[in-house]
Write an enzyme that holds these catalytic residues in place. Sequence first.
Site, PDB file in Angstrom:
ATOM      1  N   ASP A  37       0.810  -1.211   0.000  1.00 46.28           N
ATOM      2  CA  ASP A  37       0.000   0.000   0.000  1.00 46.28           C
ATOM      3  C   ASP A  37       0.851   1.274   0.000  1.00 46.28           C
ATOM      4  O   ASP A  37       0.428   2.317   0.485  1.00 46.28           O
ATOM      5  CB  ASP A  37      -0.976   0.000   1.186  1.00 46.28           C
ATOM      6  CG  ASP A  37      -0.242  -0.106   2.512  1.00 46.28           C
ATOM      7  OD1 ASP A  37       0.987  -0.321   2.489  1.00 46.28           O
ATOM      8  OD2 ASP A  37      -0.892   0.033   3.564  1.00 46.28           O
ATOM      9  N   HIS A 241      23.381   2.770 -19.178  1.00 44.96           N
ATOM     10  CA  HIS A 241      22.396   3.125 -18.158  1.00 44.96           C
ATOM     11  C   HIS A 241      22.646   2.353 -16.857  1.00 44.96           C
ATOM     12  O   HIS A 241      21.719   1.838 -16.234  1.00 44.96           O
ATOM     13  CB  HIS A 241      20.968   2.900 -18.683  1.00 44.96           C
ATOM     14  CG  HIS A 241      20.590   3.906 -19.723  1.00 44.96           C
ATOM     15  ND1 HIS A 241      19.586   3.716 -20.634  1.00 44.96           N
ATOM     16  CD2 HIS A 241      21.091   5.128 -19.997  1.00 44.96           C
ATOM     17  CE1 HIS A 241      19.503   4.770 -21.431  1.00 44.96           C
ATOM     18  NE2 HIS A 241      20.408   5.639 -21.060  1.00 44.96           N
ATOM     19  N   ASP A 258      26.444  10.514 -14.458  1.00 51.04           N
ATOM     20  CA  ASP A 258      25.393  11.126 -15.282  1.00 51.04           C
ATOM     21  C   ASP A 258      24.245  11.402 -14.330  1.00 51.04           C
ATOM     22  O   ASP A 258      23.560  10.472 -13.878  1.00 51.04           O
ATOM     23  CB  ASP A 258      24.989  10.152 -16.399  1.00 51.04           C
ATOM     24  CG  ASP A 258      23.991  10.754 -17.384  1.00 51.04           C
ATOM     25  OD1 ASP A 258      23.375  11.791 -17.060  1.00 51.04           O
ATOM     26  OD2 ASP A 258      23.819  10.158 -18.471  1.00 51.04           O
ATOM     27  N   ASP A 269      20.491  17.365 -17.382  1.00 43.58           N
ATOM     28  CA  ASP A 269      21.039  16.059 -17.768  1.00 43.58           C
ATOM     29  C   ASP A 269      22.528  16.244 -18.049  1.00 43.58           C
ATOM     30  O   ASP A 269      22.912  16.586 -19.163  1.00 43.58           O
ATOM     31  CB  ASP A 269      20.281  15.551 -19.003  1.00 43.58           C
ATOM     32  CG  ASP A 269      20.724  14.163 -19.437  1.00 43.58           C
ATOM     33  OD1 ASP A 269      21.513  13.531 -18.715  1.00 43.58           O
ATOM     34  OD2 ASP A 269      20.268  13.723 -20.512  1.00 43.58           O
ATOM     35  N   HIS A 348      25.684   5.433 -28.909  1.00 41.05           N
ATOM     36  CA  HIS A 348      24.413   6.161 -28.753  1.00 41.05           C
ATOM     37  C   HIS A 348      24.438   7.444 -29.576  1.00 41.05           C
ATOM     38  O   HIS A 348      25.469   7.808 -30.148  1.00 41.05           O
ATOM     39  CB  HIS A 348      24.144   6.454 -27.268  1.00 41.05           C
ATOM     40  CG  HIS A 348      25.226   7.242 -26.591  1.00 41.05           C
ATOM     41  ND1 HIS A 348      25.409   8.583 -26.787  1.00 41.05           N
ATOM     42  CD2 HIS A 348      26.192   6.857 -25.708  1.00 41.05           C
ATOM     43  CE1 HIS A 348      26.425   9.006 -26.045  1.00 41.05           C
ATOM     44  NE2 HIS A 348      26.930   7.973 -25.386  1.00 41.05           N
ATOM     45  N   HIS A 352      19.802  14.871 -27.388  1.00 39.24           N
ATOM     46  CA  HIS A 352      18.342  14.783 -27.443  1.00 39.24           C
ATOM     47  C   HIS A 352      17.735  16.056 -26.888  1.00 39.24           C
ATOM     48  O   HIS A 352      18.397  16.803 -26.162  1.00 39.24           O
ATOM     49  CB  HIS A 352      17.854  13.555 -26.647  1.00 39.24           C
ATOM     50  CG  HIS A 352      18.416  13.490 -25.245  1.00 39.24           C
ATOM     51  ND1 HIS A 352      17.848  14.175 -24.196  1.00 39.24           N
ATOM     52  CD2 HIS A 352      19.500  12.850 -24.732  1.00 39.24           C
ATOM     53  CE1 HIS A 352      18.558  13.940 -23.089  1.00 39.24           C
ATOM     54  NE2 HIS A 352      19.571  13.154 -23.390  1.00 39.24           N
ATOM     55  N   HIS A 359      14.339  12.892 -21.796  1.00 37.92           N
ATOM     56  CA  HIS A 359      14.343  12.697 -23.252  1.00 37.92           C
ATOM     57  C   HIS A 359      13.072  13.371 -23.716  1.00 37.92           C
ATOM     58  O   HIS A 359      12.011  12.759 -23.799  1.00 37.92           O
ATOM     59  CB  HIS A 359      14.367  11.208 -23.609  1.00 37.92           C
ATOM     60  CG  HIS A 359      15.655  10.542 -23.225  1.00 37.92           C
ATOM     61  ND1 HIS A 359      15.823   9.191 -23.178  1.00 37.92           N
ATOM     62  CD2 HIS A 359      16.855  11.066 -22.863  1.00 37.92           C
ATOM     63  CE1 HIS A 359      17.067   8.906 -22.802  1.00 37.92           C
ATOM     64  NE2 HIS A 359      17.698  10.023 -22.599  1.00 37.92           N
ATOM     65  N   GLU A 382      26.224  15.114 -26.001  1.00 31.95           N
ATOM     66  CA  GLU A 382      26.830  14.122 -25.101  1.00 31.95           C
ATOM     67  C   GLU A 382      27.608  13.028 -25.835  1.00 31.95           C
ATOM     68  O   GLU A 382      27.226  11.853 -25.780  1.00 31.95           O
ATOM     69  CB  GLU A 382      25.751  13.498 -24.217  1.00 31.95           C
ATOM     70  CG  GLU A 382      24.511  13.003 -24.959  1.00 31.95           C
ATOM     71  CD  GLU A 382      23.500  12.376 -23.998  1.00 31.95           C
ATOM     72  OE1 GLU A 382      23.891  11.449 -23.268  1.00 31.95           O
ATOM     73  OE2 GLU A 382      22.332  12.807 -24.000  1.00 31.95           O
ATOM     74  N   TYR A 386      33.372   4.366 -25.118  1.00 30.31           N
ATOM     75  CA  TYR A 386      33.256   3.316 -24.092  1.00 30.31           C
ATOM     76  C   TYR A 386      34.010   2.092 -24.591  1.00 30.31           C
ATOM     77  O   TYR A 386      33.620   1.469 -25.575  1.00 30.31           O
ATOM     78  CB  TYR A 386      31.774   2.969 -23.870  1.00 30.31           C
ATOM     79  CG  TYR A 386      30.902   4.203 -23.724  1.00 30.31           C
ATOM     80  CD1 TYR A 386      30.697   4.797 -22.479  1.00 30.31           C
ATOM     81  CD2 TYR A 386      30.312   4.796 -24.849  1.00 30.31           C
ATOM     82  CE1 TYR A 386      29.919   5.946 -22.354  1.00 30.31           C
ATOM     83  CE2 TYR A 386      29.540   5.944 -24.733  1.00 30.31           C
ATOM     84  CZ  TYR A 386      29.350   6.508 -23.484  1.00 30.31           C
ATOM     85  OH  TYR A 386      28.586   7.646 -23.370  1.00 30.31           O
ATOM     86  N   ARG A 403      31.937   9.869 -20.986  1.00 26.26           N
ATOM     87  CA  ARG A 403      30.891  10.680 -21.641  1.00 26.26           C
ATOM     88  C   ARG A 403      31.000  12.081 -21.064  1.00 26.26           C
ATOM     89  O   ARG A 403      31.289  12.251 -19.872  1.00 26.26           O
ATOM     90  CB  ARG A 403      29.499  10.080 -21.404  1.00 26.26           C
ATOM     91  CG  ARG A 403      28.371  10.930 -21.959  1.00 26.26           C
ATOM     92  CD  ARG A 403      27.037  10.164 -22.124  1.00 26.26           C
ATOM     93  NE  ARG A 403      26.428   9.748 -20.889  1.00 26.26           N
ATOM     94  CZ  ARG A 403      26.434   8.508 -20.429  1.00 26.26           C
ATOM     95  NH1 ARG A 403      27.027   7.545 -21.105  1.00 26.26           N
ATOM     96  NH2 ARG A 403      25.848   8.208 -19.279  1.00 26.26           N
ATOM     97  N   GLU A 405      28.612  15.504 -21.096  1.00 27.16           N
ATOM     98  CA  GLU A 405      27.257  15.906 -21.506  1.00 27.16           C
ATOM     99  C   GLU A 405      26.904  17.269 -20.930  1.00 27.16           C
ATOM    100  O   GLU A 405      26.983  17.486 -19.719  1.00 27.16           O
ATOM    101  CB  GLU A 405      26.243  14.864 -21.004  1.00 27.16           C
ATOM    102  CG  GLU A 405      24.801  15.221 -21.316  1.00 27.16           C
ATOM    103  CD  GLU A 405      23.826  14.109 -20.962  1.00 27.16           C
ATOM    104  OE1 GLU A 405      24.115  13.323 -20.035  1.00 27.16           O
ATOM    105  OE2 GLU A 405      22.767  14.033 -21.616  1.00 27.16           O
TER     106      GLU A 405
HETATM  107  N1  GLY Z   1      20.773  10.512 -18.697  1.00 23.90           N
HETATM  108  C1  GLY Z   1      20.229   9.943 -19.849  1.00 23.90           C
HETATM  109  C2  GLY Z   1      20.846  10.481 -21.047  1.00 23.90           C
HETATM  110  O1  GLY Z   1      21.930  11.028 -20.981  1.00 23.90           O
HETATM  111  O2  GLY Z   1      20.281  10.491 -22.105  1.00 23.90           O
HETATM  112 MN    MN Z   2      22.650  11.955 -19.247  1.00 18.81          MN
HETATM  113 MN    MN Z   3      21.233  12.814 -22.095  1.00 21.00          MN
END
Ligand code: GLY
Ligand code: MN
Ligand code: MN
Length: 440
Positions: A37, A241, A258, A269, A348, A352, A359, A382, A386, A403, A405
């Site tokens: 609950d 992720h 991240d 982000d 990737h 975005h 996103h 970003e 890797y 990365r 970003e």
């Molecule tokens: N944190 C998710 C991305 O960088 O798209």
């Molecule tokens: Mn990110």
């Molecule tokens: Mn991102």
Amino acid sequence: MITVEEFAQRRQAVIEQMSANSIAVVAAAREVTRSRDTEYAFRQDSDFYYLTGFNEPEAWLILSNSDEHPQHILFCRDKDAEAEVWQGRRLGPEQAESQLGIEFCLSINELDEQLLVLLNNKQRLLFAQGQDSQADQRIFAMLADLRNAPKQTRNAPPLIEDIRPLLHEMRLFKSAAEAELMQQAAEISGRAHIRAMNYCRPGVFEYQLEAEIQHEFAMSGARHPAYSTIVGGGDNGCILHYTENNDELADGELVLIDAGAEYQGYAADITRTFPVNGRFSEPQKALYELVLKAQSAAFDMIRPGNTLAQASDQVVEIITRGLIDLGILQGELRQNIEDKSYRQYFMHGLGHWLGLDVHDVGDYKIAQQDRPFKPGMVLTIEPGIYIAKDSPVAEQWQGIGIRIEDNLLVTDDGYQNLTASVPKTVAELEALMTCRGAMK
Ligand code: GLY
Ligand code: MN
Ligand code: MN
């Protein structure tokens, strides 16, 4: 802060884009059970929030361009003294009218009865079909009631249209007030990253850096991250992720963080990657400088008229050339680009849209063509490299995930980097971490 007037302007803009004799229906998010609950922290549906600024479940917004009834109607939970003692305050229809500036607010208990009247004889119904099965069922039951009524007394709208393209095109372009909130989300997130850098040293656990970040968010009024925080040391940085965040950080590794706060609905982000012990090794530095160079080239492409795909092409060329120069990829540049060999190590997209959702919504193409940037868009840039532990490359490169970003607002003549305050060059990161060492 987004004013009541701005929310009203957004609703009006939707109504003005609706074809004659239409009705739009937008449902609030539902509470979701976490266990038995208890529920997950309530997060409003972004489209509903965008049009109302209202943060309760069990609410529906109706917009109509008919003269027969009010154009803006909100259905929400009634005040209920006992429920409010247990579950928290409710605005109630009366206060909703004054606080949200919505001309007509009614009890959610009247929704079905009123929807029958509101939908009757309309030409077109706009709603986000397929998004929430309970909302779908409720609407379809209404439509069935209208269709099954005795002939000529009631008529269901013959046309059903997805409301999301219209709303999402609006959400893609941020107002000055939205850009200001996103700047604040970025600054809170930036401070959180700097705290994590200050706390980091060999022997600290990934979850402890996450805790530093979460504390800074919450202390700044951003109780929730915009997405699950990623803290990946060494090879964990190669899992895009990664959210387990339960390993100990080791001397000689990089750590990839991240993390972005959600502030008054809006996301940041940010990713930064830095050495756990405060000093980049030569291979780490070579790869880091390459990602940074690619990001900087992408930044130079961000201005009205250019596209994300053009920026991405630049980044792919720089990363591919760099990986060949370092001996990680073999062969000739053009052939490698054609073969997309870089995808083994940069798997990737370049970025975005960013906004109420991390996103965020908005089409990336129009009529199958990459859409040009326009002022008011906010996006991430970003790039990353890797090289997982089991990659077929020399050992010195293995277990390095990087990365970088940042969040950019497109302006009239270029961009504004909302996340510029977070250290990023090798020199800046090493300097920060050297001071941190002296403090301990
Ligand atoms: N944190 C998710 C991305 O960088 O798209
Ligand atoms: Mn990110
Ligand atoms: Mn991102």
